[in-house]
Motif scaffolding. Structure first.
Motif, PDB file in Angstrom:
ATOM      1  N   ASN A 144       0.803  -1.218   0.000  1.00 41.81           N
ATOM      2  CA  ASN A 144       0.000   0.000   0.000  1.00 41.81           C
ATOM      3  C   ASN A 144       0.839   1.273   0.000  1.00 41.81           C
ATOM      4  O   ASN A 144       0.368   2.324   0.400  1.00 41.81           O
ATOM      5  N   ASP A 145       2.089   1.158  -0.480  1.00 40.47           N
ATOM      6  CA  ASP A 145       2.873   2.380  -0.640  1.00 40.47           C
ATOM      7  C   ASP A 145       2.585   2.989  -2.011  1.00 40.47           C
ATOM      8  O   ASP A 145       2.285   2.283  -2.955  1.00 40.47           O
ATOM      9  N   MET A 146       2.727   4.306  -2.069  1.00 39.35           N
ATOM     10  CA  MET A 146       2.446   5.006  -3.317  1.00 39.35           C
ATOM     11  C   MET A 146       3.256   4.434  -4.476  1.00 39.35           C
ATOM     12  O   MET A 146       2.766   4.363  -5.601  1.00 39.35           O
ATOM     13  N   VAL A 202       1.430   1.736  -6.275  1.00 41.20           N
ATOM     14  CA  VAL A 202       0.328   2.220  -7.112  1.00 41.20           C
ATOM     15  C   VAL A 202       0.897   2.797  -8.410  1.00 41.20           C
ATOM     16  O   VAL A 202       0.372   2.559  -9.500  1.00 41.20           O
ATOM     17  N   GLU A 203       1.998   3.526  -8.285  1.00 38.82           N
ATOM     18  CA  GLU A 203       2.635   4.123  -9.470  1.00 38.82           C
ATOM     19  C   GLU A 203       3.148   3.048 -10.425  1.00 38.82           C
ATOM     20  O   GLU A 203       2.973   3.146 -11.642  1.00 38.82           O
ATOM     21  N   ILE A 217       0.179   1.510 -12.255  1.00 42.01           N
ATOM     22  CA  ILE A 217      -0.298   2.376 -13.340  1.00 42.01           C
ATOM     23  C   ILE A 217       0.640   2.253 -14.543  1.00 42.01           C
ATOM     24  O   ILE A 217       0.208   2.072 -15.681  1.00 42.01           O
ATOM     25  N   PHE A 251      -6.576  -0.232  -8.266  1.00 39.49           N
ATOM     26  CA  PHE A 251      -5.703  -0.765  -7.214  1.00 39.49           C
ATOM     27  C   PHE A 251      -6.494  -0.862  -5.915  1.00 39.49           C
ATOM     28  O   PHE A 251      -7.007   0.139  -5.422  1.00 39.49           O
ATOM     29  N   MET A 291      -6.308  -2.009  -1.922  1.00 44.43           N
ATOM     30  CA  MET A 291      -5.376  -2.341  -0.840  1.00 44.43           C
ATOM     31  C   MET A 291      -6.085  -3.232   0.170  1.00 44.43           C
ATOM     32  O   MET A 291      -7.134  -2.865   0.691  1.00 44.43           O
ATOM     33  N   GLN A 324      -7.077   4.443   4.837  1.00 45.06           N
ATOM     34  CA  GLN A 324      -6.966   3.598   3.640  1.00 45.06           C
ATOM     35  C   GLN A 324      -8.349   3.206   3.137  1.00 45.06           C
ATOM     36  O   GLN A 324      -8.598   3.136   1.949  1.00 45.06           O
ATOM     37  N   GLN A 370     -10.189   4.383  -0.688  1.00 45.37           N
ATOM     38  CA  GLN A 370     -10.499   3.315  -1.649  1.00 45.37           C
ATOM     39  C   GLN A 370     -11.936   3.367  -2.133  1.00 45.37           C
ATOM     40  O   GLN A 370     -12.357   2.557  -2.937  1.00 45.37           O
ATOM     41  N   MET A 411      -7.341   5.594  -8.837  1.00 45.16           N
ATOM     42  CA  MET A 411      -5.945   5.521  -8.372  1.00 45.16           C
ATOM     43  C   MET A 411      -5.072   6.605  -8.983  1.00 45.16           C
ATOM     44  O   MET A 411      -4.130   7.065  -8.351  1.00 45.16           O
ATOM     45  N   VAL A 414      -2.664   9.068  -6.711  1.00 47.23           N
ATOM     46  CA  VAL A 414      -1.230   9.285  -6.926  1.00 47.23           C
ATOM     47  C   VAL A 414      -0.930  10.778  -7.094  1.00 47.23           C
ATOM     48  O   VAL A 414       0.061  11.289  -6.586  1.00 47.23           O
ATOM     49  N   LYS A 470       1.258   9.795   1.170  1.00 45.60           N
ATOM     50  CA  LYS A 470       1.011   8.852   2.262  1.00 45.60           C
ATOM     51  C   LYS A 470       1.712   9.320   3.521  1.00 45.60           C
ATOM     52  O   LYS A 470       2.867   9.756   3.466  1.00 45.60           O
ATOM     53  N   TRP A 493      -3.561   8.828   4.399  1.00 49.20           N
ATOM     54  CA  TRP A 493      -3.314   9.502   3.128  1.00 49.20           C
ATOM     55  C   TRP A 493      -3.781  10.942   3.249  1.00 49.20           C
ATOM     56  O   TRP A 493      -4.919  11.198   3.619  1.00 49.20           O
TER      57      TRP A 493
END
Lengths: 123, 273
Positions: free
Chosen positions: A87-89, A92-93, A96, A103, A105, B154, B158, B163, B167, B172, B177
């Motif tokens: 679940n770290d950014m 996700v990057e 993508i 995504f 988590m 989290q 969601q 997503m 980003v 985070k 977040w």
């Protein structure tokens, strides 16, 4: 409308069972694979309409599977939704960049799953 | 119903417009349970005894009962309408330099206001240098504080949030977040009771007031809608929740052609503004 098929890729049998129940409840038919390599074999035999994909798995992990899938079958079909404890950014990057559509988590529930599938036009 | 229930129900209606009928006893008991335990109140009668007009406990009861679930991009239609039709139209018809003002009228923990801010940010060049002012208001202080902090769990990020936008607009912080500073700065949150005078909030071009009226009785709905009509530009738009309508309650709004749960102010009232 014909039933959509979702491939659930996760090395945890429990997660596969839980995801199967949620997806079947939402009208999907479900096929399962326990790692990326087996998932690729499923896709080559009969491409599913969607993939719910774990990240950390033995033999071939989720991101490697996705990269193979996109390289072999094109950039955006089928839609792939990651479903992982990562679940770290940065994850996700990476997802993508590799061509995932959404995504999730872990832990997740049916509302989150259905919401993400709706976001990518599957529900 | 007990005297305590009746007293709390009457106080809620007077303070916030919220209607809590006898069928909502369970809701009152559930939402106030923690407070009752803390206050040593064994039932609603005992809690009602501790309430005084304007005291902190009374405020807390109002907050507990009016705080509602909020999620990013809840029901996608109003957001699509805003992005694809309403903001482009308003941008094209307004003089250069005039800001567009958008109001999230029951902002709660801020997800709706930040969703609007993300849409405006994503439209970028399509809005040129047009300033978009977003104001989020709520009667409850505690959720507004969370909204200002822009910090979400989290679970919250969601639900409804694509997503790509996560980003782009969040960072985070440990297990949570946080909305990035630029987007946080795009929204102003203010404590405001919809039953109070709305004029000081100024004129808006778009108002989101979704899933609020359902908690009011018909006269209160009418009163709030007519007060809002005076704060909305003649070519502006009001969004209500999918299960709500302005029709039959007031002549202050017409349905907005081609949109869902969207209304435009009727000319006569708009002129009064």
């Amino acid at each position: 409308m014909s039933t959509l098929t979702c491939l659930v890729v996760d090395d945890s049998r429990v997660v596969r069972i839980v995801a199967r129940r949620m997806l079947e409840h939402r009208g999907f038919s479900v096929v399962e694979a326990e790692d990326g390599e087996k998932a690729l074999a499923v896709c080559r035999a009969q491409m599913p309409d969607a993939v719910l994909l774990d990240w950390n798995m033995p033999i071939m992990n989720g991101i490697e599977f996705l990269q193979h899938l996109r390289a072999e079958f094109g950039p955006d079909k089928p839609p792939v939704v990651f479903c992982t404890t990562e679940n770290d950014m940065s994850y996700v990057e990476q997802a993508i960049a590799a061509g995932a559509q959404e995504f999730i988590m872990k832990p997740f529930d049916e509302e989150i799953l259905a919401g993400k599938f709706a976001q990518v036009g599957l529900l | 119903m007990s005297a305590g229930f009746n007293a709390i129900s009457a106080m809620l209606k007077a303070r916030s417009g919220l209607i809590v009928g006898p069928d909502k006893l369970y809701l009152l008991e559930t939402r106030l349970a923690a407070m009752m335990r803390r206050e040593g109140a064994r039932d609603l009668d005992a809690l009602a005894d501790k309430l005084r007009p304007g005291n902190a406990l009374e405020h807390e009861v109002v907050e507990a009962m009016t705080t509602n679930e909020s999620l990013f991009f809840r029901d996608t239609k109003p957001f699509d309408a805003l992005r694809l039709r309403i903001l482009p139209r308003l941008h094209a018809t307004r003089p250069a330099g005039a800001p567009l003002r958008i109001w999230s009228a029951a902002a709660s923990t801020g997800q709706e206001a930040y969703s609007i801010a993300m849409i405006a940010a994503e439209m970028g060049a399509a809005l040129g240098s047009r300033r978009i002012e977003i104001v989020g208001t709520d009667i409850a202080r505690e959720p507004l504080q969370r909204a200002r902090e822009g910090l979400y769990s989290q679970f919250e990020i969601q639900r409804g949030l694509p997503m790509q936008l996560l980003v782009k607009y969040f960072s985070k912080e440990e297990a949570q977040w946080r909305i990035k500073p630029a987007l946080r700065a795009a929204v102003t949150f203010r404590e405001w009771n919809l039953l109070a005078d709305l004029r000081a909030l100024g004129q808006f071009d778009v108002v989101f007031c979704r899933n609020v009226l359902i908690y009011f009785d018909a006269p209160t709905k009418t009163r709030v809608l007519e007060a809002m009509a005076r704060q909305i530009a003649a070519d502006g738009v009001l969004f209500l929740g999918g299960a709500e309508t302005a029709l039959g309650l007031t002549h202050a709004f017409h349905t907005a052609a081609g949109e869902t749960a969207a209304y435009t102010p009727a000319a006569a009232l708009a002129r009064v503004a």
